[in-house]
Design an enzyme around this catalytic site. Structure first.
Site, PDB file in Angstrom:
ATOM      1  N   HIS A  34       0.875  -1.169   0.000  1.00 27.09           N
ATOM      2  CA  HIS A  34       0.000   0.000   0.000  1.00 27.09           C
ATOM      3  C   HIS A  34       0.909   1.213   0.000  1.00 27.09           C
ATOM      4  CE1 HIS A  34      -3.436  -2.582   1.261  1.00 27.09           C
ATOM      5  NE2 HIS A  34      -2.431  -3.316   1.727  1.00 27.09           N
TER       6      HIS A  34
ATOM      7  N   HIS B  96      -8.042  -8.367  -0.590  1.00 29.97           N
ATOM      8  CA  HIS B  96      -7.538  -8.927   0.660  1.00 29.97           C
ATOM      9  C   HIS B  96      -8.578  -9.922   1.169  1.00 29.97           C
ATOM     10  CE1 HIS B  96      -4.789  -5.601   0.541  1.00 29.97           C
ATOM     11  NE2 HIS B  96      -4.327  -5.775   1.767  1.00 29.97           N
TER      12      HIS B  96
ATOM     13  N   GLU C   9      -6.694 -12.727   5.726  1.00 34.23           N
ATOM     14  CA  GLU C   9      -5.592 -12.157   6.520  1.00 34.23           C
ATOM     15  C   GLU C   9      -5.912 -12.459   7.982  1.00 34.23           C
ATOM     16  OE1 GLU C   9      -5.257  -7.854   6.319  1.00 34.23           O
ATOM     17  OE2 GLU C   9      -3.326  -7.829   7.364  1.00 34.23           O
TER      18      GLU C   9
ATOM     19  N   ASP D 235       3.663  -5.189   2.118  1.00 30.99           N
ATOM     20  CA  ASP D 235       2.393  -4.663   2.642  1.00 30.99           C
ATOM     21  C   ASP D 235       2.498  -3.163   2.974  1.00 30.99           C
ATOM     22  OD1 ASP D 235      -0.285  -4.872   3.225  1.00 30.99           O
ATOM     23  OD2 ASP D 235      -0.061  -6.047   5.061  1.00 30.99           O
TER      24      ASP D 235
END
Ligand SMILES: Nc1ncnc2[nH]cnc12
Ligand SMILES: [Zn+2]
Length: 349
Positions: free
Chosen positions: A30, A208, A211, A289
């Protein structure tokens, strides 16, 4: 495609250098999560934004997370310093510089437009700044860079649909869409309509899932949203039928080891399940990430993982790099060129 390359035996002591040197793709990062505390303070000062931390050190001390939500609260506060096109440009150039240093040849960067448009920043400001950084980094440093627009799943599907409409004038500046933010309680099927629309538009689709959320969320990312890759997906090991499905359809999982450790998905890196995923034939990859928050960029993810998780060998290293190139949304000819470079790094090791 699986690799037919016979990976040579390589001494464990030579593995860290190899992990660093191998060409790799980053498929799960991100861009707002690359804002280092120093840059947060610099941009806050440049833009006259008041922060609730007195110093870089105080901010860094707050990076002690217990779960995903405890991280997201700080991550959204950090992103509040981004106001101008130049801010988005500077952030992305800083990340791409770091990626080049780690021999990342391709990066597919997530961005969260709603985090900015909700504060009054124009979509155009966000996308133009990030896009210009991708173009300049590609020209000056040779890295291939692309953008994936993520919808925030704690917001409504209507907000996601409005975000998509606002982004469509810049359709040529992003290659796909994703789904991020607070997972549990916000299942993929909440976004069925917006993903169906993106599919019609020919955008690449990722989300996503798994997770912190259960295997059911991975199933619905596959069967309702029709994603091409699953971001994280580490909870899939709890469902043998799901593991078989992911292997059979060669759906890549973009795994983020340091993130999983920092957000307490696994108690320690030593407990990470990436070897289990690889040994079950899944297309697992390694990614950073939110590198500024989780203690490292790509090569630190690789070197700490291989130092701490038991049983990972040169063959796993090659497979992870190969998978990342294969699962990227780059042109076939580029993928083959990078895979050839990867083989030659291993042959010379
Ligand atoms: N690890 C993560 N999971 C979900 N949303 C995110 N946004 C930034 N990092 C994230
Ligand atoms: Zn993520």
């Amino acid at each position: 495609m699986t690799t037919t390359f016979q990976v040579p035996d390589i001494e464990a002591s030579r593995l860290p250098a190899l992990l660093e040197a191998m060409p790799k793709a980053e498929l799960h990062m991100h861009i707002e999560g690359s804002l280092e505390p120093e840059m947060i303070f610099r941009l806050a000062q440049r833009n006259g934004v008041k922060l609730s931390y007195a110093s870089v050190e105080e901010l860094r001390k707050a990076y002690a997370f217990t779960d995903l939500q405890s991280f997201l609260d700080i991550y959204y506060a950090g992103a509040s310093v981004l106001l101008t096109e130049q801010d988005f440009y500077d952030m992305a150039r800083a990340y791409l510089d770091r990626a080049v240093a780690d021999n990342v040849v391709r990066s597919e960067m997530f961005f969260d437009p709603q985090t900015h448009t909700e504060r009054g920043v124009a979509m155009e400001t966000v996308i133009n700044g990030l896009h210009r950084a991708c173009v300049d980094a590609e020209r000056e440093q040779g890295i291939s860079a692309a953008l994936i627009l993520c919808f925030l799943r704690h917001l409504s599907e209507d907000s996601a649909l409005q975000t998509l409409e606002a982004a469509l004038p810049f359709r040529d500046r992003f290659i796909g869409v994703g789904l991020d933010s607070s997972e549990v309680g916000n299942p993929p099927e909440k976004f069925a309509r917006v993903f169906a629309r993106c599919r019609e538009l020919g955008l690449h689709l990722v989300a996503h899932a798994g997770e912190e959320g259960p295997p059911e969320y991975v199933w619905s990312a596959l069967d309702v949203l029709h994603v091409e890759r699953v971001d994280h997906g580490v909870q899939s090991v709890r469902d043998p039928a799901l593991m078989q499905r992911l292997a059979k359809d060669r759906i890549a999982l973009t795994v983020c080891p340091l993130s999983n450790e920092k957000l307490c998905v696994f108690p320690r890196l030593a407990d990470h399940n990436i070897r289990q995923l690889l040994d079950a034939g899944l297309v697992a990859t390694v990614n950073s990430d939110d590198p500024a928050y989780f203690g490292g960029y790509m090569n630190t993810n690789f070197t700490r993982l291989f130092a701490e998780a038991p049983g990972l060998t040169a063959r796993h290293a090659y497979q992870l790099a190969f998978n990342s190139l294969e699962a990227s949304f780059a042109e076939r000819a580029d993928k083959e060129r990078w895979q050839q470079q990867l083989r030659s790094v291993f042959e010379k090791a």
